[in-house]
Design an enzyme around this catalytic site. Structure first.
Site: not given
Length: 431
Positions: A119, A238, A289
């Site tokens: 990702h 992420h 994040s």
């Protein structure tokens, strides 16, 4: 039943409902498996592909293959492919399987191969077969697709040829069906939607120490002498350490973590050419994040410049375009932040790798199932029969996140419409 569940560790990695299961009993002697590991380069054209990025190269993208087979019956095997891509696209999956079935007839199929993306958001674009990403990339790029398929098959070929007796151990894990607890890795992720998390019932949030998963779970692959040949770790963050204005191809923080771990294990080998394979796979990524400093307004000349973004809407002066997350190295560059988050994951994995480990024992099995999600019929606890519906994107989707804000004044958490969105919806309904 509870005792049985406490003795079962499920390492769940999902791609089109692919589930690979490992069992362990504690304490036991290590069980021998046949293990194979390999790395393949999947970097496509690094220029003129629009998005994800398109002007040069920061670091190459790779696929890392992890093959596990029963020693007594090698046909019982599972293959896990960890790709430095944004996601494990179904078209890529089919392409890899077609090549593997041609090269290894009857060995690899949908039932025992998982294809998973890390990702990252800075890879070569043009390989996804769905409409929306094809619109943003301005079409399908066959060079990108072929590079990913060919490189992934090369990784499998190496793992297949590398198959040798060894053992597997799981790092500091106390597992059950409901929880897998590994080593806590702090300072590598934050919740980028904390106000949304606080909307959960207090009884729910009381179960957790943090508003984001901080645990890392790791499988260590050993040779018959107990030396580590590599590992496959699972941690949620992420791949957005590099900002959305980055134009250099990169594996982002998980690609960096793998590079650092592999080079540390074999400092005299070239990147991507190590026999030691370090897998940093994505986990329950959600709203994690890597921009751990938080989200701030970048609005030169405005009174709110440099202030924290609005907590509930992630806006600055009423709009979201200037609200950006900051990584730990933001005062230097987003590349410095990427290095720090990669180092943090690599150090966490190293701590587990060298810590107390639990042997993995049991048979090797895999399960794969296709489900038609837009029209899936099931029964609720009250006995009523219900049906799922086709997917849809709300207009707050266009607001993006603090890792990459959207445009046109779309705002997170907003549930009202705009003329632009209504017009877009109208045209989409005609196709």
């Amino acid at each position: 039943m509870g005792h049985l569940l406490d003795r079962t560790l499920f390492c769940l990695t999902t791609f089109l409902a692919t589930i690979t299961t490992f069992q362990y009993v504690q304490p036991v002697a290590a069980q021998q498996y046949l293990l194979g590991l390999g790395i393949g380069d999947i970097t496509g054209p690094v220029v003129e592909t629009n998005i994800m990025t398109d002007t040069g190269l920061h670091m190459r993208q790779r696929t890392r293959a992890f093959l596990i087979a029963e020693a007594d019956n090698p046909s019982n095997r599972v293959l896990f492919l960890n790709l430095d891509t944004a996601m494990g696209d179904s078209g890529i999956h089919r392409g890899i399987l077609a090549a593997l079935q041609k090269q290894f007839p009857g060995v690899y199929s949908e039932s025992n191969v998982a294809v998973v993306g890390t990702h990252q958001h800075s890879g070569v674009g043009g390989y996804l077969e769905n409409l929306l990403p094809q619109l943003t990339i301005l079409g399908f790029v066959n060079q990108t697709y072929q590079a990913i398929v060919t490189g992934s098959v090369n990784a499998v070929t190496k793992a297949h040829a590398d198959l040798a007796a060894g053992t597997i151990s799981v790092g500091n894990a106390i597992g059950s069906l409901l929880s897998i607890i590994g080593k806590t890795v702090l300072n590598a992720n934050i919740n980028r939607s904390p106000s949304a998390y606080l909307a959960n019932p207090a009884a729910e949030t009381a179960h957790y120490q943090f508003d984001q998963d901080k645990d890392m779970t790791l499988l260590r692959f050993n040779d018959v002498s107990g030396n580590a040949r590599g590992f496959l770790s699972f941690f949620t963050v992420h791949g957005t350490s590099l900002y959305n204005n980055n134009t250099l191809i990169s594996g982002d923080n998980k690609g960096m973590a793998a590079y650092l771990a592999e080079v540390a294990a074999e400092p005299n080998s070239m990147p991507g050419a190590t026999s030691f394979v370090a897998g940093f796979s994505q986990s329950n990524v959600g709203d994690t994040s890597p921009n751990t400093v938080g989200a701030f307004c970048e609005s030169p000349g405005q009174p709110w410049d440099g202030q924290a973004c609005d907590f509930n809407s992630s806006t600055c002066g009423g709009t979201n375009e200037d609200c950006h997350g900051r990584g730990p190295g933001f005062r230097v560059s987003d590349f410095e932040s990427n290095l720090i988050i990669g180092q943090t994951q690599a150090q966490g994995a190293q701590g587990i790798l060298n810590g107390q480990l639990t042997p993995v024992v049991g048979s090797v099995r895999s399960v794969h199932q296709f489900i038609n999600m837009p029209s899936y019929v099931f029964t609720l606890a009250n006995g009523s029969t219900v049906l799922t519906c086709p997917p849809a994107m709300g207009f707050s989707f266009a607001a993006g996140t603090t890792d990459g804000p959207g445009a046109f004044d779309f705002i997170q958490s907003d549930n009202s419409s705009t003329p632009q969105y209504d017009l877009n919806t109208y045209f989409k309904s005609k196709f």
